[in-house]
Design a protein around this motif. Structure first.
Motif, PDB file in Angstrom:
ATOM      1  N   SER A 325       0.823  -1.206   0.000  1.00 32.75           N
ATOM      2  CA  SER A 325       0.000   0.000   0.000  1.00 32.75           C
ATOM      3  C   SER A 325       0.858   1.258   0.000  1.00 32.75           C
ATOM      4  N   VAL A 326       0.276   2.336  -0.556  1.00 32.82           N
ATOM      5  CA  VAL A 326       0.841   3.681  -0.506  1.00 32.82           C
ATOM      6  C   VAL A 326      -0.262   4.616  -0.023  1.00 32.82           C
ATOM      7  N   PRO A 327       0.068   5.819   0.439  1.00 33.72           N
ATOM      8  CA  PRO A 327      -0.984   6.749   0.863  1.00 33.72           C
ATOM      9  C   PRO A 327      -1.928   7.093  -0.285  1.00 33.72           C
ATOM     10  N   PRO A 328      -3.197   7.414   0.004  1.00 28.05           N
ATOM     11  CA  PRO A 328      -4.150   7.770  -1.055  1.00 28.05           C
ATOM     12  C   PRO A 328      -3.716   9.037  -1.796  1.00 28.05           C
ATOM     13  N   GLY A 329      -4.245   9.168  -3.005  1.00 21.44           N
ATOM     14  CA  GLY A 329      -3.979  10.361  -3.792  1.00 21.44           C
ATOM     15  C   GLY A 329      -2.924  10.197  -4.851  1.00 21.44           C
ATOM     16  N   HIS A 330      -2.437   8.968  -5.091  1.00 25.98           N
ATOM     17  CA  HIS A 330      -1.373   8.755  -6.078  1.00 25.98           C
ATOM     18  C   HIS A 330      -1.782   7.741  -7.140  1.00 25.98           C
ATOM     19  N   ALA A 331      -3.068   7.477  -7.288  1.00 26.27           N
ATOM     20  CA  ALA A 331      -3.519   6.492  -8.272  1.00 26.27           C
ATOM     21  C   ALA A 331      -3.102   6.926  -9.679  1.00 26.27           C
ATOM     22  N   GLY A 332      -2.562   5.976 -10.454  1.00 28.03           N
ATOM     23  CA  GLY A 332      -2.131   6.255 -11.816  1.00 28.03           C
ATOM     24  C   GLY A 332      -0.729   6.817 -11.939  1.00 28.03           C
ATOM     25  N   GLU A 333      -0.063   7.087 -10.830  1.00 27.90           N
ATOM     26  CA  GLU A 333       1.296   7.619 -10.880  1.00 27.90           C
ATOM     27  C   GLU A 333       2.312   6.465 -10.914  1.00 27.90           C
ATOM     28  N   VAL A 334       3.482   6.756 -11.481  1.00 26.07           N
ATOM     29  CA  VAL A 334       4.568   5.778 -11.554  1.00 26.07           C
ATOM     30  C   VAL A 334       5.473   5.979 -10.347  1.00 26.07           C
ATOM     31  N   MET A 335       5.690   4.922  -9.591  1.00 26.19           N
ATOM     32  CA  MET A 335       6.530   4.956  -8.403  1.00 26.19           C
ATOM     33  C   MET A 335       7.695   3.985  -8.564  1.00 26.19           C
ATOM     34  N   LEU A 336       8.737   4.195  -7.770  1.00 28.28           N
ATOM     35  CA  LEU A 336       9.867   3.284  -7.710  1.00 28.28           C
ATOM     36  C   LEU A 336       9.714   2.391  -6.485  1.00 28.28           C
ATOM     37  N   VAL A 337       9.791   1.087  -6.710  1.00 25.93           N
ATOM     38  CA  VAL A 337       9.799   0.134  -5.607  1.00 25.93           C
ATOM     39  C   VAL A 337      11.254  -0.244  -5.366  1.00 25.93           C
ATOM     40  N   ARG A 338      11.739   0.006  -4.172  1.00 27.66           N
ATOM     41  CA  ARG A 338      13.165  -0.139  -3.856  1.00 27.66           C
ATOM     42  C   ARG A 338      13.341  -1.183  -2.766  1.00 27.66           C
ATOM     43  N   HIS A 339      14.353  -2.033  -2.963  1.00 25.09           N
ATOM     44  CA  HIS A 339      14.669  -3.052  -1.965  1.00 25.09           C
ATOM     45  C   HIS A 339      16.172  -3.274  -1.932  1.00 25.09           C
ATOM     46  N   ARG A 340      16.743  -3.208  -0.748  1.00 25.77           N
ATOM     47  CA  ARG A 340      18.162  -3.498  -0.559  1.00 25.77           C
ATOM     48  C   ARG A 340      18.315  -4.972  -0.220  1.00 25.77           C
ATOM     49  N   LEU A 341      19.103  -5.701  -1.040  1.00 30.03           N
ATOM     50  CA  LEU A 341      19.291  -7.126  -0.826  1.00 30.03           C
ATOM     51  C   LEU A 341      19.896  -7.380   0.551  1.00 30.03           C
ATOM     52  N   GLY A 342      19.438  -8.426   1.180  1.00 35.74           N
ATOM     53  CA  GLY A 342      19.908  -8.761   2.507  1.00 35.74           C
ATOM     54  C   GLY A 342      19.079  -8.176   3.626  1.00 35.74           C
ATOM     55  N   THR A 343      18.148  -7.280   3.301  1.00 39.78           N
ATOM     56  CA  THR A 343      17.253  -6.699   4.299  1.00 39.78           C
ATOM     57  C   THR A 343      15.834  -7.164   4.032  1.00 39.78           C
ATOM     58  N   GLY A 344      14.970  -6.944   5.006  1.00 30.31           N
ATOM     59  CA  GLY A 344      13.573  -7.345   4.853  1.00 30.31           C
ATOM     60  C   GLY A 344      12.638  -6.184   4.655  1.00 30.31           C
ATOM     61  N   VAL A 345      13.169  -5.036   4.204  1.00 23.87           N
ATOM     62  CA  VAL A 345      12.365  -3.822   4.060  1.00 23.87           C
ATOM     63  C   VAL A 345      12.215  -3.492   2.585  1.00 23.87           C
ATOM     64  N   LEU A 346      11.010  -3.090   2.210  1.00 22.62           N
ATOM     65  CA  LEU A 346      10.710  -2.654   0.848  1.00 22.62           C
ATOM     66  C   LEU A 346      10.118  -1.255   0.909  1.00 22.62           C
ATOM     67  N   GLU A 347      10.651  -0.335   0.111  1.00 24.54           N
ATOM     68  CA  GLU A 347      10.221   1.062   0.121  1.00 24.54           C
ATOM     69  C   GLU A 347       9.573   1.423  -1.206  1.00 24.54           C
ATOM     70  N   VAL A 348       8.580   2.308  -1.130  1.00 25.26           N
ATOM     71  CA  VAL A 348       7.939   2.875  -2.310  1.00 25.26           C
ATOM     72  C   VAL A 348       8.332   4.350  -2.359  1.00 25.26           C
ATOM     73  N   VAL A 349       8.987   4.755  -3.455  1.00 27.73           N
ATOM     74  CA  VAL A 349       9.616   6.061  -3.543  1.00 27.73           C
ATOM     75  C   VAL A 349       9.059   6.790  -4.759  1.00 27.73           C
ATOM     76  N   THR A 350       8.856   8.106  -4.615  1.00 28.54           N
ATOM     77  CA  THR A 350       8.422   8.927  -5.734  1.00 28.54           C
ATOM     78  C   THR A 350       9.581   9.168  -6.685  1.00 28.54           C
ATOM     79  N   ALA A 351       9.248   9.765  -7.850  1.00 27.34           N
ATOM     80  CA  ALA A 351      10.303  10.076  -8.814  1.00 27.34           C
ATOM     81  C   ALA A 351      11.285  11.098  -8.256  1.00 27.34           C
TER      82      ALA A 351
END
Length: 448
Positions: A325-351
């Protein structure tokens, strides 16, 4: 031929039978044309006959795949219940002429000389990337799929990992995935001139990949220019992966299930291949157990994966078969999904680099939805606020009676020819006042 020649000389069937050491019925059958040399009459039903139509459809030049390997087709028939052997199967294909002739392939030649290179056990792993065209549409990989293949040339064992991209982080992730499937790390890694590993012109290993080699404790070897045969073991593995596995991947498979079918094929079919070592026949799986591989490092190299994803109307982004999930208000936008190998965290980042959401990464292709706390409540609040701005706080009523307006009725009358342009209809009272009605006098000869 000898029986026919002796018969033309006037020999009797009994004399020919004694001379050739065969029974008289056998000689009589050959002389009468009831039996043909080299052709045996089947004593029982043909086990291939129920599967002939399936093979014809699979090998059809227009609707099937005339280049599918016989071993692949044989595996399919075994799964369908075929109990015959492989040689019987191929003989039936040839006898029925089921495989069409490809003129283009018939005129294509190959090299006539090869070089054999000795590979000590556990020394070298050969790597190559296989481009797989036309992946299933549901994957969303428009640019094609990629398979990183690693093979140990001493034993011949190989494994592959599907990746969405050819960039260096995906390569680093796939290297560890193949190493886990092979069971460890060899002393050397051999690559061709991949841009993610070295400079394609000079062949010098890049500084970023040198750090990866240092992390795994391996020596990187780059093949000389135009020396593809130097890593012939992995080239053959690529060929087998494309023909035995990729050609049969169905449209209904997800990337995770497709990866599972490849791993299963390698264990069930690839590892049972027989190789001859020092005059003895040994399976690939047995040779692989003799490879002195080092264990993988406990932690993966901390490369950062980034992929572009489109935010859905439900404020979710997809990654490896799961939704975050991401906060509301960004439907239809292109985001970057970022993950550092070796960790268990996944981030959603704007352009612009702003982190919108951070989640604990779920197991790939589990089909789960990871939502932040209050995600559903935030979506509901946004929807209700949008309705309030429109007025009324809800949709328009749909059961109110709304007849045609006078203007619409007039237009309908005009279209039907009953409007103002039609001939006027006079009222009966007006017509009677203008023309009084008088009774008609009866005829003279009419009866009362």
């Amino acid at each position: 031929m000898e029986a026919q020649a002796l018969r033309k000389r006037g020999w009797s069937i009994s004399a020919i039978a004694r001379h050739l050491g065969r029974s008289r019925p056998t000689i009589r059958a050959y002389l009468n044309g009831e039996r043909v040399s080299g052709q045996r009459r089947r004593s029982g039903p043909d086990p291939f006959e129920p599967y002939a139509e399936y093979c014809r459809l699979r090998l059809d030049a227009d609707t099937g795949d005339p280049h599918v390997w016989g071993t692949t087709l044989f595996d399919e028939l075994v799964g369908l219940g075929y109990a015959g052997g492989y040689s019987t199967f191929t003989r039936a294909l040839r006898a029925r002429g089921l495989r069409p002739v490809c003129e283009r392939c018939a005129h294509a030649g190959g090299p006539v000389e090869y070089v054999r290179i000795d590979h000590p056990p556990g020394v070298e792993t050969q790597w190559d990337r296989l481009e797989l065209p036309d992946p299933p549409a549901r994957w969303g990989w428009d640019k094609g799929a990629h398979l990183l293949v690693g093979t140990l040339p001493y034993s011949g064992i190989w494994r592959g990992v599907l990746t969405e991209s050819e960039d260096q982080p995906h390569l680093i992730e796939a290297l560890r995935g193949v190493g886990e499937r092979l069971g460890g790390v060899s002393a050397e890694w051999r690559f061709d001139r991949m841009a993610t590993v070295c400079d394609p012109g000079s062949g010098e290993v890049s500084a970023s990949f040198a750090a990866v080699a240092k992390h795994y404790g391996v020596i990187v070897r780059i093949c000389p220019s135009r020396r593809g045969w130097r890593k012939g073991s992995v080239e053959k593995a690529n060929h087998v992966a494309a023909q035995r596995w990729w050609r049969t991947v169905g449209e209904e498979l997800s990337p995770g299930r497709a990866q599972g079918t490849l791993d299963e094929w390698c264990r069930r079919r690839g590892d049972i291949r027989i190789r001859k070592i020092d005059g003895c026949k040994v399976s690939v799986a047995e040779l692989a157990r003799r490879e002195p591989l080092r264990p993988l490092p406990a932690q993966a190299f901390p490369a950062v994966l980034e992929v572009e994803r489109l935010v859905s109307p439900q404020a979710l982004v997809s990654f490896r078969g799961n939704f975050y999930s991401v906060p509301p208000g960004h439907a239809g936008e292109v985001m970057l999904v970022r993950h550092r190998l070796g960790t268990g965290v996944l981030e959603v980042v704007t352009a612009g680099g702003a982190v919108l959401a951070a989640h604990a990464r779920a197991v790939d292709h589990a089909g789960v939805v990871i939502e932040a706390a209050g995600h559903v409540a935030a979506l509901e609040a946004k929807v209700l606020a949008a309705r309030a701005r429109l007025g009324g706080g809800g949709p328009c009523p749909h059961k109110t009676r709304r007849p045609l307006s006078p203007a619409a009725q007039a237009e309908a009358d005009r279209l039907r020819g009953t409007g103002a342009t039609a001939a006027p209809v006079a009222d009966f009272a007006t017509y009677a006042a203008a023309r009084p009605l008088t009774p008609r006098s009866p005829a003279p000869d009419a009866r009362p």
